[in-house]
Design a protein around this motif. Structure first.
Motif, PDB file in Angstrom:
ATOM      1  N   THR A 138       0.828  -1.207   0.000  1.00  0.00           N
ATOM      2  CA  THR A 138       0.000   0.000   0.000  1.00  0.00           C
ATOM      3  C   THR A 138       0.863   1.256   0.000  1.00  0.00           C
ATOM      4  N   SER A 139       1.953   1.227   0.759  1.00  0.00           N
ATOM      5  CA  SER A 139       2.862   2.374   0.785  1.00  0.00           C
ATOM      6  C   SER A 139       3.494   2.610  -0.581  1.00  0.00           C
ATOM      7  N   SER A 140       3.752   1.512  -1.288  1.00  0.00           N
ATOM      8  CA  SER A 140       4.384   1.619  -2.601  1.00  0.00           C
ATOM      9  C   SER A 140       3.406   2.084  -3.667  1.00  0.00           C
ATOM     10  N   LEU A 141       2.205   1.512  -3.665  1.00  0.00           N
ATOM     11  CA  LEU A 141       1.239   1.819  -4.718  1.00  0.00           C
ATOM     12  C   LEU A 141       0.328   2.991  -4.375  1.00  0.00           C
ATOM     13  N   GLY A 142       0.192   3.297  -3.074  1.00  0.00           N
ATOM     14  CA  GLY A 142      -0.733   4.338  -2.647  1.00  0.00           C
ATOM     15  C   GLY A 142      -0.534   5.681  -3.326  1.00  0.00           C
ATOM     16  N   PRO A 143       0.697   6.220  -3.340  1.00  0.00           N
ATOM     17  CA  PRO A 143       0.895   7.512  -3.999  1.00  0.00           C
ATOM     18  C   PRO A 143       0.546   7.491  -5.484  1.00  0.00           C
ATOM     19  N   THR A 144       0.890   6.389  -6.170  1.00  0.00           N
ATOM     20  CA  THR A 144       0.592   6.301  -7.597  1.00  0.00           C
ATOM     21  C   THR A 144      -0.908   6.251  -7.840  1.00  0.00           C
ATOM     22  N   ILE A 145      -1.597   5.409  -7.094  1.00  0.00           N
ATOM     23  CA  ILE A 145      -3.048   5.294  -7.248  1.00  0.00           C
ATOM     24  C   ILE A 145      -3.719   6.626  -6.942  1.00  0.00           C
ATOM     25  N   SER A 146      -3.257   7.277  -5.887  1.00  0.00           N
ATOM     26  CA  SER A 146      -3.839   8.570  -5.510  1.00  0.00           C
ATOM     27  C   SER A 146      -3.594   9.606  -6.598  1.00  0.00           C
ATOM     28  N   GLY A 147      -2.385   9.594  -7.156  1.00  0.00           N
ATOM     29  CA  GLY A 147      -2.081  10.542  -8.224  1.00  0.00           C
ATOM     30  C   GLY A 147      -2.972  10.354  -9.431  1.00  0.00           C
ATOM     31  N   VAL A 148      -3.228   9.099  -9.786  1.00  0.00           N
ATOM     32  CA  VAL A 148      -4.120   8.819 -10.922  1.00  0.00           C
ATOM     33  C   VAL A 148      -5.530   9.305 -10.626  1.00  0.00           C
ATOM     34  N   ILE A 149      -6.015   9.036  -9.405  1.00  0.00           N
ATOM     35  CA  ILE A 149      -7.365   9.469  -9.028  1.00  0.00           C
ATOM     36  C   ILE A 149      -7.482  10.983  -9.076  1.00  0.00           C
TER      37      ILE A 149
END
Length: 446
Positions: A138-149
Motif C-alpha cells: 500500500t505504501s508503494s502503490l498508494g501515492p501512484t493510485i492517488s495521483g491517478v485518481i
C-alpha cells in the motif's frame, strides 16, 4: 480467513490515510487558495490526534473489547472521510480530518491485538508478515493510485477511496471478528487525558526543535511533558492495567523491542525524507524516476515479509532482528556513499538492501512485542507498537529537517546517522537474547 481479510482492509485504510492525503495536498492548497505551509495542517492536525490517542484507544479496547472499539473506529473513520470529501472550506476539512484521526488511532492501536485474538501463538508470525507486506504494498502503490485518481477525478475522490476501504473493513469485520465480554474494569479517563497530553507535548518538542519554533513554546511544551509524565507515573503505580504501559516497559524484552522498533523507523524515515530531495535536486531525476527508484524499498519488504513471517514462528527474534537491522545499517552506509555518477540501478540495489533488512527485522520484532505481554494486555502491547512507529517517524523527520538545511547533496551524509541508529537498534534487538536468558535463570532459581 475473513478475520484476517478485514484486518488487512483496515491496514490498507489507515496507510492510505497518510499516503494518499500527502499526495493530495497541492490540489487541496490550490482549490481552497491556502499557502503550502498552511495546507500541511491537513496532515499535521491528524498526526497529533493519532499520537495522542493510540494508548488511550488501546486501553479502551482492553476495557470494552477489541471488536467493539475497532468497529467504532472504522465507522468514525468512514463517516469523517465522507465529510472530508464534501468539505466546503479549508477549516472544514481540517476539522473533519481530526475526527478521521480518531478512527485511525483506534484502528492502528488494536490491529495487532485482534491478530493475537484470532491466531494462535504458533501462527502469529505468519499473520504479522502478511500485515507487513500489506503495509509495504500500500505504501508503494498508494501515492501512484492517488495521483491517478486526482488527475482523473480530483482530490475529493481520494477520500471517496478511503470511504470504500473503510466500509469494506467495517462490514467484513462486523461479520468475522470475534466478540468478547467487557473486562469489567473501568476506563481510567483521567490517565487517558494525561497520557494524551504528555504524548502531544513530546511531539511538539520534537517538531519544534526541528522547525525552529519559539523558545517559550518549547519550554512550555517540555514543562508540560515533565508534569504530565510525573502525574502519569504516579497514577500508574500499582494499577493492574495502566493506560501508559509501565508494567510492560518494566519487562526488559518488551522495552528493548520497543527501542529497536523506534530505531528502525527513525532510520527508515531519514531515508524516505532525505532521498527524494537528493534524487531530484542532486541526482537530477524526474519525479517519476525518483518514485520508481524509491519504490524498490517497499517492494523488497513486501516480497520478503510473508516469508520472514512464516520463519518468525520458529526463529529466535533477538538474533534475527539484530541481523535485519545490521543489514539495514549496511544499506544506509552504502547509500551515504552515493554521488552524482551513481546509476539509478546502483541506488535501487542499495535501497533493496535496506528493504530486505527492514523486512527481516520487523515481523519477528512485532511478534515478540505481542507475545512478551500477557494476553490480557494485548491492547497495550499493540498500542505501544504503533506508538513506537509514530515516534520513530517523528524523530527521523526532525533529524531530516536539520540535515536539509545543508542542502540536498550534503544532507545525504545524514544517512550515516541512519546507519548508526539502525546499528543501535540491532544492539537492542540482540540484547533481548541476554534478557531472555537472565529471566530464565531467575525463574529457575539459578
Amino acid at each position: 480467513m475473513l478475520c484476517l481479510i478485514a484486518l488487512l482492509c483496515s491496514v490498507v485504510t489507515t496507510v492510505l490515510e497518510s499516503m494518499a492525503v500527502s499526495v493530495a495536498l497541492p490540489a487541496i492548497s490550490r482549490d481552497f487558495d491556502v499557502p503550502a505551509a498552511t495546507v500541511t495542517w491537513v496532515m499535521g492536525a491528524s498526526q497529533l490526534i493519532i499520537v495522542a490517542l493510540l494508548l488511550p484507544m488501546a486501553a479502551l479496547g482492553e476495557v470494552a473489547g477489541y471488536r467493539r472499539v475497532l468497529l467504532f473506529s472504522l465507522a468514525a473513520f468512514s463517516c469523517a472521510s465522507v465529510v472530508c470529501k464534501l468539505a466546503p472550506s479549508f477549516p472544514a476539512i481540517v476539522e473533519a480530518r481530526m475526527f478521521q484521526a480518531v478512527g485511525s488511532a483506534g484502528s492502528m492501536s488494536l490491529g495487532f491485538a485482534m491478530l493475537r485474538t484470532v491466531f494462535s501463538d504458533t501462527r502469529l508470525g505468519a499473520a504479522i508478515g502478511l500485515m507487513a507486506a500489506t503495509v509495504a504494498v500500500t505504501s508503494s502503490l498508494g501515492p501512484t493510485i492517488s495521483g491517478v485518481i486526482i488527475s482523473m477525478a480530483g482530490w475529493r475522490e481520494v477520500f471517496g477511496l478511503m470511504v470504500a476501504t473503510g466500509l469494506t473493513a467495517l462490514v467484513i469485520g462486523a461479520y468475522a471478528w470475534p466478540s468478547a465480554p467487557p473486562s469489567g474494569r473501568r476506563f481510567d479517563l483521567a490517565s487517558a487525558v494525561l497520557v494524551a497530553g504528555m504524548l502531544v507535548a513530546a511531539l511538539v518538542v520534537i517538531n519544534g526543535i526541528a522547525n525552529g519554533w519559539s523558545v517559550p513554546l518549547l519550554v512550555a511544551a517540555a514543562l508540560g511533558f515533565a508534569l504530565a509524565l510525573t502525574a502519569v507515573l504516579a497514577r500508574s503505580r500499582g494499577a493492574a492495567a495502566p493506560v501508559f504501559p509501565v508494567d510492560l516497559l518494566a519487562r526488559p524484552v518488551f522495552a528493548l523491542s520497543i527501542c529497536a522498533s523506534i530505531c528502525a523507523f527513525t532510520a527508515q524515515t531519514l531515508g524516505f525524507v532525505l532521498l527524494p530531495f537528493y534524487l531530484v535536486l542532486g541526482a537530477g531525476m524526474t519525479e517519476l524516476q525518483m518514485a520508481a527508484t524509491l519504490s524498490v524499498w517497499p517492494a523488497a519488504t513486501a516480497i520478503l515479509a510473508p516469508i520472514v513471517g512464516r520463519l518468525a514462528d520458529r526463529l529466535p527474534a533477538g538474533p534475527t532482528g539484530a541481523a535485519g537491522l545490521a543489514v539495514q545499517a549496511a544499506g544506509f552506509f552504502l547509500l551515504a556513499q552515493v554521488d552524482e555518477t551513481m546509476s539509478a540501478l546502483g541506488i535501487a540495489l542499495r535501497l533493496a538492501i535496506c528493504g530486505i533488512g527492514f523486512a527481516v527485522f520487523q515481523t519477528p520484532n512485532n511478534r515478540l512485542i505481542m507475545l512478551s505481554a500477557p494476553r490480557t494486555r494485548s491492547g497495550a502491547a499493540s498500542g505501544s507498537l504503533s506508538l513506537a512507529r509514530q515516534f520513530g517517524r517523528a524523530i527521523g523527520t526532525a533529524i531530516s529537517a536539520f540535515a536539509l538545511m545543508a542542502g540536498p547533496v550534503a544532507s545525504l551524509d545524514a544517512l550515516l546517522a541512519a546507519a548508526v541508529i539502525a546499528a543501535l537498534g540491532a544492539g537492542a534487538s540482540l540484547g533481548r537474547t541476554w534478557a531472555v536468558r537472565a529471566t530464565s535463570a531467575t525463574d529457575s532459581g539459578e
